[in-house]
Design a protein around this motif. Structure first.
Motif, PDB file in Angstrom:
ATOM      1  N   MET A   1       0.845  -1.184   0.000  1.00 13.45           N
ATOM      2  CA  MET A   1       0.000   0.000   0.000  1.00 13.45           C
ATOM      3  C   MET A   1       0.883   1.236   0.000  1.00 13.45           C
ATOM      4  SD  MET A   1      -2.938   1.118   2.763  1.00 13.45           S
ATOM      5  CE  MET A   1      -1.783   1.394   4.099  1.00 13.45           C
ATOM      6  N   LEU A   2       0.468   2.256  -0.766  1.00  6.52           N
ATOM      7  CA  LEU A   2       1.197   3.512  -0.825  1.00  6.52           C
ATOM      8  C   LEU A   2       0.406   4.598  -0.103  1.00  6.52           C
ATOM      9  CD1 LEU A   2       2.368   3.449  -4.550  1.00  6.52           C
ATOM     10  CD2 LEU A   2       3.700   2.829  -2.523  1.00  6.52           C
ATOM     11  N   GLY A  80       0.216  -2.095   5.163  1.00  5.96           N
ATOM     12  CA  GLY A  80      -1.238  -2.197   5.192  1.00  5.96           C
ATOM     13  C   GLY A  80      -1.756  -2.950   6.399  1.00  5.96           C
ATOM     14  N   GLU A  81      -0.847  -3.428   7.253  1.00  4.13           N
ATOM     15  CA  GLU A  81      -1.264  -4.149   8.453  1.00  4.13           C
ATOM     16  C   GLU A  81      -1.621  -3.162   9.556  1.00  4.13           C
ATOM     17  OE1 GLU A  81       1.911  -6.729   9.496  1.00  4.13           O
ATOM     18  OE2 GLU A  81       1.756  -7.965   7.669  1.00  4.13           O
ATOM     19  N   ILE A 197      -7.458   5.695   6.995  1.00  8.41           N
ATOM     20  CA  ILE A 197      -7.269   4.528   6.142  1.00  8.41           C
ATOM     21  C   ILE A 197      -7.895   3.317   6.837  1.00  8.41           C
ATOM     22  CG2 ILE A 197      -5.570   3.013   5.044  1.00  8.41           C
ATOM     23  CD1 ILE A 197      -3.668   5.424   4.964  1.00  8.41           C
ATOM     24  N   GLY A 198      -8.865   2.713   6.203  1.00 11.69           N
ATOM     25  CA  GLY A 198      -9.545   1.562   6.786  1.00 11.69           C
ATOM     26  C   GLY A 198     -10.582   1.919   7.819  1.00 11.69           C
ATOM     27  N   VAL A 199     -10.894   3.214   7.952  1.00  9.50           N
ATOM     28  CA  VAL A 199     -11.915   3.674   8.896  1.00  9.50           C
ATOM     29  C   VAL A 199     -12.759   4.725   8.189  1.00  9.50           C
ATOM     30  CG1 VAL A 199     -10.479   3.235  10.922  1.00  9.50           C
ATOM     31  CG2 VAL A 199     -10.423   5.486   9.827  1.00  9.50           C
ATOM     32  N   ARG A 234       0.124   4.184  10.172  1.00  6.17           N
ATOM     33  CA  ARG A 234       0.862   5.142  10.999  1.00  6.17           C
ATOM     34  C   ARG A 234       2.258   5.356  10.418  1.00  6.17           C
ATOM     35  NH1 ARG A 234      -1.921   5.651  15.953  1.00  6.17           N
ATOM     36  NH2 ARG A 234      -3.175   3.802  16.405  1.00  6.17           N
ATOM     37  N   VAL A 235       2.675   6.604  10.360  1.00  7.00           N
ATOM     38  CA  VAL A 235       4.039   6.938   9.949  1.00  7.00           C
ATOM     39  C   VAL A 235       4.622   7.841  11.028  1.00  7.00           C
ATOM     40  CG1 VAL A 235       5.520   7.962   8.184  1.00  7.00           C
ATOM     41  CG2 VAL A 235       3.441   6.726   7.512  1.00  7.00           C
ATOM     42  N   VAL A 236       5.562   7.318  11.786  1.00  8.35           N
ATOM     43  CA  VAL A 236       6.123   8.031  12.926  1.00  8.35           C
ATOM     44  C   VAL A 236       7.020   9.171  12.465  1.00  8.35           C
ATOM     45  CG1 VAL A 236       7.674   7.836  14.922  1.00  8.35           C
ATOM     46  CG2 VAL A 236       5.991   6.031  14.452  1.00  8.35           C
TER      47      VAL A 236
END
Length: 289
Positions: A1-2, A80-81, A197-199, A234-236
Motif C-alpha cells: 500500500m502507498l 497495510g497491516e 485509512i480503513g476507517v 501510521r508513519v512516525v
C-alpha cells in the motif's frame, strides 16, 4: 500500500528568528519512502539536520522577518497491516528493564506521575499485569476524556486532563503514558501521520496525530488512547518523554501561525508521475487554519 503524506506550514515573524522543526519522517521509516520532495522553504533559507537525544531528526533554520513557509510531500510504502496486538506480552520487572528504557518510567513536563500515582494503583493495581493492564489504562483514558479540537491547550498536563475530562490526542496520550509509568510500565510519546485509512473518513481537518508506545516483553508496542483501536498507516515522525520533546516547530522568538495543512491518504495507482515540486491541493489535503 502507498500512502501520500505531507504538510504546508506558514508562520509570520517580526524579525529573523531561529527555528527548529521536528517534521522529518522517522529513521525507522526512511527506507519506505518511495518518492519525496526535499523540504522546501519560501523564501529559501539554508537548513541543517541533526539528531536529538531520542534519535529524532531535527531541522535547524532561521525564518526571516515576515511570512515564511515550509512544504514537504512524499509517498511512503506501508504494509497495510494494523498495529500489532500481543495480548500475551508481559510486564518486565524494573530490575530487568534495559538501561535506556528506565528514562520512560520517570515523570516529565506533561506527565506528573507524582500527582497520579495513588489513583493509578487504586484503579489498575488489582488487574492482571502486562498487556491487559495497559489496555485497561487505555480504555480508561479513552472513556474518561472527550475529544474536541476546541479543547486544545498547550499547557494542559495529564493530571489536568484527568480533572477536566477533555482534550485532544496529545492529552489522551499524556494521561495514558502517566498512568502506565505510575504502574512501572515504561511508556513514551509518539507523533506522526495517521490518515483515515480503513476507517470512516473524519470530516474534521487533517492534523498530525499523537499516540503512545508501552514497553512490554522487551519490545515497544503501539497504543492509541484517542482512537482505541488498531489502525493502518501510521508513519512516525518523532518520539520522546512527552510533547515537550517533540514540538512540530520550536521558535526562539515569537511567531504567528498563519497556515497549517497536513495530508495523509492512500495513494491510488502506481508511481508513474514525476517527483512533486509543489503542493497538490486536492480535497484529500485538508486544511486547519
Amino acid at each position: 500500500m502507498l500512502i501520500r503524506l505531507g504538510y504546508e506550514i506558514a508562520i509570520e515573524c517580526a524579525e529573523a528568528t531561529p527555528v527548529i522543526s521536528l517534521l522529518e519522517i522517522h529513521k525507522d521509516r526512511q527506507a519506505d519512502i518511495k518518492r519525496q520532495t526535499r523540504v522546501l522553504t519560501s523564501p529559501s533559507v539554508p537548513t541543517r539536520l541533526y539528531h536529538d537525544l531520542h534519535g529524532n531528526a531535527c531541522r535547524r533554520f532561521t525564518a526571516p522577518a515576515g511570512g515564511f513557509r515550509i512544504l514537504y510531500d512524499a509517498v511512503v510504502e506501508d504494509s497495510g497491516e494494523t498495529d500489532e496486538v500481543n495480548t500475551l506480552a508481559r510486564e518486565m520487572p524494573v530490575a530487568e528493564l534495559p538501561d535506556e528504557v528506565l528514562f520512560y518510567l520517570l515523570g516529565s513536563r506533561y506527565c506528573e506521575t507524582d500527582h497520579l500515582s495513588n489513583l493509578a494503583w487504586q484503579l489498575f493495581g488489582h488487574l492482571p499485569s502486562g498487556w491487559a493492564r495497559v489496555q485497561a489504562i487505555v480504555d480508561y483514558v479513552h472513556n474518561r476524556l472527550s475529544f474536541g479540537y476546541g479543547y486544545a491547550r498547550s499547557t494542559r498536563t495529564a493530571a489536568q486532563a484527568h480533572e477536566e475530562r477533555v482534550g485532544v490526542c496529545r492529552d489522551f496520550a499524556h494521561l495514558a503514558i502517566t498512568l502506565c509509568r505510575c504502574m512501572n510500565i515504561p511508556a513514551r510519546y509518539v507523533n506522526g501521520y495517521l490518515g483515515d485509512i480503513g476507517v470512516p473518513a473524519d470530516p474534521a481537518p487533517m492534523d498530525f496525530s499523537a499516540w503512545m508506545e508501552a514497553f512490554l516483553d522487551g519490545k515497544w508496542y503501539t497504543f492509541d488512547p484517542r482512537h482505541n483501536r488498531p489502525r493502518t498507516g501510521r508513519v512516525v515522525i518523532a518520539r520522546g518523554r512527552d510533547a515537550t520533546d517533540v514540538p512540530l516547530l520550536h521558535s526562539f522568538g515569537p511567531h504567528r501561525l498563519s497556515l497549517f495543512k497536513v495530508w495523509t491518504y492512500e495513494q491510488e495507482g502506481r508511481l508513474s508521475n514525476p517527483p512533486y515540486h509543489g503542493i497538490d491541493r486536492t480535497v484529500s489535503a485538508r486544511m486547519l487554519a
